[in-house]
Design a protein around this motif. Structure first.
Motif, PDB file in Angstrom:
ATOM      1  N   MET A   1       0.921  -1.498  -0.008  1.00  0.00           N
ATOM      2  CA  MET A   1      -0.007   0.068  -0.140  1.00  0.00           C
ATOM      3  C   MET A   1       0.823   1.357   0.070  1.00  0.00           C
ATOM      4  N   THR A   2       0.561   2.329  -0.741  1.00  0.00           N
ATOM      5  CA  THR A   2       1.476   3.224  -0.930  1.00  0.00           C
ATOM      6  C   THR A   2       0.984   4.403   0.211  1.00  0.00           C
ATOM      7  N   ASP A   3       1.966   5.346   0.407  1.00  0.00           N
ATOM      8  CA  ASP A   3       1.584   6.278   1.344  1.00  0.00           C
ATOM      9  C   ASP A   3       0.404   7.133   1.125  1.00  0.00           C
ATOM     10  N   SER A   4       0.102   7.634   0.252  1.00  0.00           N
ATOM     11  CA  SER A   4      -0.961   8.304  -0.306  1.00  0.00           C
ATOM     12  C   SER A   4      -2.353   7.402  -0.046  1.00  0.00           C
ATOM     13  N   GLN A   5      -2.327   5.928  -0.083  1.00  0.00           N
ATOM     14  CA  GLN A   5      -3.349   5.267  -0.020  1.00  0.00           C
ATOM     15  C   GLN A   5      -3.653   5.230   1.571  1.00  0.00           C
ATOM     16  N   ARG A   6      -2.622   4.946   2.176  1.00  0.00           N
ATOM     17  CA  ARG A   6      -2.817   4.785   3.829  1.00  0.00           C
ATOM     18  C   ARG A   6      -3.204   6.027   4.343  1.00  0.00           C
ATOM     19  N   LYS A   7      -2.739   7.477   3.728  1.00  0.00           N
ATOM     20  CA  LYS A   7      -3.379   8.521   4.066  1.00  0.00           C
ATOM     21  C   LYS A   7      -4.698   8.679   3.834  1.00  0.00           C
ATOM     22  N   ARG A   8      -5.304   8.241   2.756  1.00  0.00           N
ATOM     23  CA  ARG A   8      -6.784   8.364   2.389  1.00  0.00           C
ATOM     24  C   ARG A   8      -7.653   7.726   3.310  1.00  0.00           C
ATOM     25  N   LYS A   9      -7.193   6.237   3.595  1.00  0.00           N
ATOM     26  CA  LYS A   9      -7.727   5.458   4.600  1.00  0.00           C
ATOM     27  C   LYS A   9      -7.943   5.831   6.045  1.00  0.00           C
ATOM     28  N   LEU A  10      -7.303   6.858   6.319  1.00  0.00           N
ATOM     29  CA  LEU A  10      -7.319   7.500   7.663  1.00  0.00           C
ATOM     30  C   LEU A  10      -7.933   8.771   7.553  1.00  0.00           C
ATOM     31  N   GLU A  11      -8.393   9.468   6.382  1.00  0.00           N
ATOM     32  CA  GLU A  11      -9.097  10.727   6.297  1.00  0.00           C
ATOM     33  C   GLU A  11     -10.323  10.685   7.150  1.00  0.00           C
ATOM     34  N   GLY A  12     -10.557  11.708   7.931  1.00  0.00           N
ATOM     35  CA  GLY A  12     -11.757  12.047   8.588  1.00  0.00           C
ATOM     36  C   GLY A  12     -11.796  11.136   9.932  1.00  0.00           C
ATOM     37  N   LYS A  13     -10.634  10.488  10.133  1.00  0.00           N
ATOM     38  CA  LYS A  13     -10.745   9.768  11.705  1.00  0.00           C
ATOM     39  C   LYS A  13      -9.815  10.484  12.486  1.00  0.00           C
ATOM     40  N   LYS A  14     -10.263  10.317  13.687  1.00  0.00           N
ATOM     41  CA  LYS A  14      -9.442  10.949  14.813  1.00  0.00           C
ATOM     42  C   LYS A  14      -8.566   9.675  15.395  1.00  0.00           C
ATOM     43  N   ILE A  15      -7.411  10.151  15.854  1.00  0.00           N
ATOM     44  CA  ILE A  15      -6.563   9.132  16.660  1.00  0.00           C
ATOM     45  C   ILE A  15      -7.480   8.619  17.909  1.00  0.00           C
ATOM     46  N   LYS A  16      -8.095   9.441  18.683  1.00  0.00           N
ATOM     47  CA  LYS A  16      -8.909   8.835  19.645  1.00  0.00           C
ATOM     48  C   LYS A  16      -9.887   7.742  19.484  1.00  0.00           C
ATOM     49  N   ASN A  17     -10.319   7.505  17.970  1.00  0.00           N
ATOM     50  CA  ASN A  17     -11.232   6.786  17.825  1.00  0.00           C
ATOM     51  C   ASN A  17     -10.677   5.462  17.125  1.00  0.00           C
ATOM     52  N   LEU A  18      -9.487   5.433  17.152  1.00  0.00           N
ATOM     53  CA  LEU A  18      -8.723   4.297  16.491  1.00  0.00           C
ATOM     54  C   LEU A  18      -8.635   3.581  17.775  1.00  0.00           C
ATOM     55  N   GLY A  19      -8.709   2.131  17.542  1.00  0.00           N
ATOM     56  CA  GLY A  19      -8.328   0.984  18.488  1.00  0.00           C
ATOM     57  C   GLY A  19      -6.974   0.749  19.244  1.00  0.00           C
ATOM     58  N   ILE A  20      -6.925   0.040  19.988  1.00  0.00           N
ATOM     59  CA  ILE A  20      -5.603  -0.153  20.613  1.00  0.00           C
ATOM     60  C   ILE A  20      -5.106  -1.774  20.399  1.00  0.00           C
ATOM     61  N   LEU A  21      -5.971  -2.438  19.538  1.00  0.00           N
ATOM     62  CA  LEU A  21      -5.541  -3.948  19.375  1.00  0.00           C
ATOM     63  C   LEU A  21      -4.450  -4.007  18.557  1.00  0.00           C
ATOM     64  N   LEU A  22      -4.327  -3.315  17.561  1.00  0.00           N
ATOM     65  CA  LEU A  22      -3.206  -3.266  16.442  1.00  0.00           C
ATOM     66  C   LEU A  22      -1.712  -3.400  17.291  1.00  0.00           C
ATOM     67  N   PRO A  23      -1.639  -2.372  18.230  1.00  0.00           N
ATOM     68  CA  PRO A  23      -0.298  -2.306  18.891  1.00  0.00           C
ATOM     69  C   PRO A  23       0.017  -3.626  19.757  1.00  0.00           C
ATOM     70  N   TYR A  24      -1.022  -4.297  20.320  1.00  0.00           N
ATOM     71  CA  TYR A  24      -0.885  -5.330  21.193  1.00  0.00           C
ATOM     72  C   TYR A  24      -0.505  -6.541  20.348  1.00  0.00           C
ATOM     73  N   LEU A  25      -1.157  -6.341  18.981  1.00  0.00           N
ATOM     74  CA  LEU A  25      -0.853  -7.803  18.060  1.00  0.00           C
ATOM     75  C   LEU A  25       0.362  -7.442  17.173  1.00  0.00           C
ATOM     76  N   THR A  26       1.017  -6.415  17.496  1.00  0.00           N
ATOM     77  CA  THR A  26       2.380  -6.189  16.593  1.00  0.00           C
ATOM     78  C   THR A  26       3.575  -5.766  17.393  1.00  0.00           C
ATOM     79  N   VAL A  27       3.628  -4.790  18.313  1.00  0.00           N
ATOM     80  CA  VAL A  27       4.736  -4.361  19.162  1.00  0.00           C
ATOM     81  C   VAL A  27       5.474  -5.634  19.890  1.00  0.00           C
ATOM     82  N   PRO A  28       4.627  -6.603  20.705  1.00  0.00           N
ATOM     83  CA  PRO A  28       5.500  -7.712  21.334  1.00  0.00           C
ATOM     84  C   PRO A  28       5.789  -8.871  20.403  1.00  0.00           C
ATOM     85  N   PHE A  29       5.801  -8.719  19.201  1.00  0.00           N
ATOM     86  CA  PHE A  29       6.052  -9.655  18.077  1.00  0.00           C
ATOM     87  C   PHE A  29       7.230  -9.071  16.857  1.00  0.00           C
ATOM     88  N   ARG A  30       7.784  -8.070  17.225  1.00  0.00           N
ATOM     89  CA  ARG A  30       8.828  -7.397  16.580  1.00  0.00           C
ATOM     90  C   ARG A  30      10.105  -7.449  17.615  1.00  0.00           C
TER      91      ARG A  30
END
Length: 314
Positions: A1-30
């Motif tokens: 996925m390109t940078d512009s595509q990632r940007k478009r997917k997040l347009e209109g969304k606030k950080i506070k409305n994003l979940g917390i699951l992704l870091p728990y599934l990613t950070v401990p496994f790198r």
């Protein structure tokens, strides 16, 4: 996925409305972020939880000093703010979700690791003051509020100066603003998300005062500490602006009392800055202030007692 595509997917969304699951599934496994996570957990357990519980149960002897200020009474007790207080950890985890989605895992993980090391360092630095003298405030009974009951049960409440709540929200807002710039986000996007994080930091800072988890005396020491441990991203001007914007939209504090609270925090911040000019170690002015404040309160009590005796004799 390109940078512009990632940007478009997040347009209109606030950080506070994003979940917390992704870091728990990613950070401990790198591997890079796992090492940082382990270091963070070790320091928090050792220098925050074990440290104060060891004093509570009498395993370690460190004096606990009350740092309440009369201005704390001008800020109403607001148990309804407890949800914001408990959102403290999620407040700095959700930006992980944002950068993982916005930049992809490969680019985001080094930033996540760096933040975990930065927050671990904040806990470690603050503990240098806690091991010298612990500090507390007078908390009203939790009443029927379930959140406050949990907070009071799990928090011995001996680590008030410097406030780690204040330090961590300051770190979160400024660290991720720096990440946004390093990753080449456009200015409008940087401003949008940085403003959101700064506003969230202000809300949490106000909440620790509303819940009486901290005194107005606890805020400036945290800002002062952050100037020294994160000088690349946090400045005196940012600290002053942050203080001046506290309770800006509050309608439950009288304007003149709000002004007095802000003036006191600014005065304390300036005092630490001036005293710190002659010190190589940021902790020394904070330690000196704790001792001076204890002595001042004791002198005031002696004077009050003396005046009462004089009146009785008359």
């Amino acid at each position: 996925m390109t940078d512009s595509q990632r940007k478009r997917k997040l347009e209109g969304k606030k950080i506070k409305n994003l979940g917390i699951l992704l870091p728990y599934l990613t950070v401990p496994f790198r591997w890079k972020s796992l090492k940082a996570l382990c270091k963070y957990l070790i320091i928090v357990i050792r220098d925050f939880f074990f440290l104060q519980f060891s004093v509570k149960f009498g395993w370690k002897k460190i004096e606990v000093i009350n740092v309440d200020h009369y201005l704390d009474k001008t800020i109403p007790f607001r148990p309804d703010k407890s949800d914001i207080y408990l959102d403290f950890i999620h407040f700095w985890i959700r930006p992980f979700t944002f950068i993982l989605k916005r930049f992809g895992v490969k680019r985001a993980i080094p930033h996540c690791a760096e933040f975990l090391l930065a927050i671990a360092n904040a806990y470690k630095e603050a503990s240098r003051v806690y091991r010298f003298k612990m500090t507390t405030t007078t908390r009203p009974p939790p009443g029927k509020n379930k959140n406050l009951k949990v907070i009071h049960m799990l928090d011995p409440h001996f680590l008030c100066v410097p406030s780690l709540h204040i330090a961590v929200v300051i770190l979160t807002w400024n660290f991720f603003n720096n990440v946004f710039q390093k990753e080449g986000m456009d200015n409008e996007e940087i401003q949008l998300y940085t403003d959101e994080l700064r506003q969230g930091a202000l809300e949490i800072a106000e909440t620790v005062l509303y819940l009486k988890q901290h005194s107005v005396n606890c805020v400036p020491a945290a800002l002062y500490m952050m100037l020294f441990i994160q000088p690349e991203i946090f400045t005196i001007q940012k600290g002053v602006d942050f203080i001046n914007d506290l309770f800006m939209e509050a309608d439950d504090i009288k304007p003149e009392e709000k002004e007095t609270v802000i003036s006191h925090i600014n005065y304390m911040f300036e005092r630490l800055l001036l005293e710190g000019c002659n010190e190589d170690d940021w902790a020394i002015p904070v330690q000196k202030w704790i001792i001076d404040y204890k002595r001042e309160k004791e002198n005031n009590r002696e004077l009050s007692g003396s005046n009462s005796t004089d009146k009785d004799n008359r």
